[in-house]
Design an enzyme around this catalytic site. Sequence first.
Site, PDB file in Angstrom:
ATOM      1  N   CYS A 131     -35.368 -47.666 -65.925  1.00 44.60           N
ATOM      2  CA  CYS A 131     -35.724 -47.205 -67.284  1.00 44.60           C
ATOM      3  C   CYS A 131     -36.549 -45.914 -67.275  1.00 44.60           C
ATOM      4  O   CYS A 131     -36.271 -44.980 -68.044  1.00 44.60           O
ATOM      5  CB  CYS A 131     -36.445 -48.319 -68.027  1.00 44.60           C
ATOM      6  SG  CYS A 131     -37.799 -49.051 -67.107  1.00 44.60           S
ATOM      7  N   ARG A 237     -48.874 -48.753 -65.220  1.00 48.45           N
ATOM      8  CA  ARG A 237     -48.693 -49.693 -66.348  1.00 48.45           C
ATOM      9  C   ARG A 237     -49.836 -49.467 -67.330  1.00 48.45           C
ATOM     10  O   ARG A 237     -51.006 -49.403 -66.915  1.00 48.45           O
ATOM     11  CB  ARG A 237     -48.725 -51.127 -65.820  1.00 48.45           C
ATOM     12  CG  ARG A 237     -48.360 -52.175 -66.846  1.00 48.45           C
ATOM     13  CD  ARG A 237     -46.902 -52.203 -67.199  1.00 48.45           C
ATOM     14  NE  ARG A 237     -46.067 -52.578 -66.067  1.00 48.45           N
ATOM     15  CZ  ARG A 237     -44.742 -52.480 -66.060  1.00 48.45           C
ATOM     16  NH1 ARG A 237     -44.086 -52.032 -67.106  1.00 48.45           N
ATOM     17  NH2 ARG A 237     -44.053 -52.824 -64.986  1.00 48.45           N
ATOM     18  N   HIS A 244     -41.813 -46.137 -72.877  1.00 49.99           N
ATOM     19  CA  HIS A 244     -42.449 -45.486 -71.728  1.00 49.99           C
ATOM     20  C   HIS A 244     -42.663 -43.995 -72.029  1.00 49.99           C
ATOM     21  O   HIS A 244     -41.830 -43.356 -72.688  1.00 49.99           O
ATOM     22  CB  HIS A 244     -41.550 -45.572 -70.491  1.00 49.99           C
ATOM     23  CG  HIS A 244     -41.401 -46.949 -69.911  1.00 49.99           C
ATOM     24  ND1 HIS A 244     -42.108 -48.055 -70.335  1.00 49.99           N
ATOM     25  CD2 HIS A 244     -40.602 -47.383 -68.896  1.00 49.99           C
ATOM     26  CE1 HIS A 244     -41.755 -49.100 -69.603  1.00 49.99           C
ATOM     27  NE2 HIS A 244     -40.843 -48.724 -68.739  1.00 49.99           N
TER      28      HIS A 244
END
Length: 333
Positions: A131, A237, A244
Amino acid sequence: MNSEPHVAIVGATGAVGREMLICLAERDFPLSKLTLLASARSAGQSLPFRGEEIVIQELTEDSFKDIDIALFSAGGGISEKFGPIAAEAGCVVIDNSSAFRMDPQVPLVVPEINPEAARNHPRNIIANPNCSTIITLMGLAPLHRAFGLKGLIASTYQAVSGSGAQGIVELENQTKALVSGSPIEKNVYPHQIAHNVIPHVDVFQDSGYTKEEQKMLHEGRKILDLPDLKVTCTCVRVPVMRSHSISVTAIFEKDPTVAEAQAVFSDAKGVDLRDNPSEGLYPVPLDTIGQDNCLVGRIRKDQVIPNALALWVVGDQVRKGAALNAVQIAEIL
Ligand code: A2P
């Protein structure tokens, strides 16, 4: 494939599987039938699609007999076991896991970047990239076409939904515990994620980089067909629910001005320029949730490296980073 295909979603009840259902419906994907597959836990339940309830079936080795295209998003172990079984049964597998991405016989496809690769799939398997890699390359590919990408230095700011439903629950529970003064429980991440950032996504390797960080290197080279591309990446994270963000310094053969770089996005597919910082205009994760397009902004000259630009790219990793990208690959087929 001449008539409309029979499509299956493997992992239909997961965050990405559910988003695949939304993408298929929104895009009016032509299909003769949709089969939903998940574990025995979900068999017998149903999910809505185009005004009907589709009953979920348990995934078994016999699930793929009359399926033409299977969108897999049930984790690497399920892909490794059932992907080849589906492919043997004559079904084209579009796999969201990392199980087959670096197999030379398996194309790794971002439809806006290398759609032609999807047409040659000798193993009947096509891989959906990582991703963060998809979103970063959505911002870089138009610049690469214009100025020739040589290398990149990236830091990711990855949402907890990248860890599946459990990541979302962990951030919610820790945030509630902080407000109520209750003890913080940690089940998913090695440190508290609420009010924190954790420079640790996926497992560490001998090189000191994590697997997630090395995906940007290996997958970036394969998708862009740039075997010598140089990549340094730090994956982090952050306590964001969804979408994102990536801070990138991109190094080019040519030396683009900021205006030239901004101009290449005027006709780029799947990515919009949002770059007027003095008016407060730059991409933020909340603005991309549920959106097909990624956003790029904060384009400026890098002050350290020649022929380099610094930029900021944001995208919904459940959608363009996973479900939408897979459905777009199916559209090419
Ligand atoms: P289930 O809901 O029945 O467990 P996420 O990554 O968002 O948690 O989603 C994982 C997906 O993978 C879910 O749809 C889940 O189905 C599915 N899955 C997990 N284990 C299996 C299995 N053994 N067989 C089939 N599907 C599975």
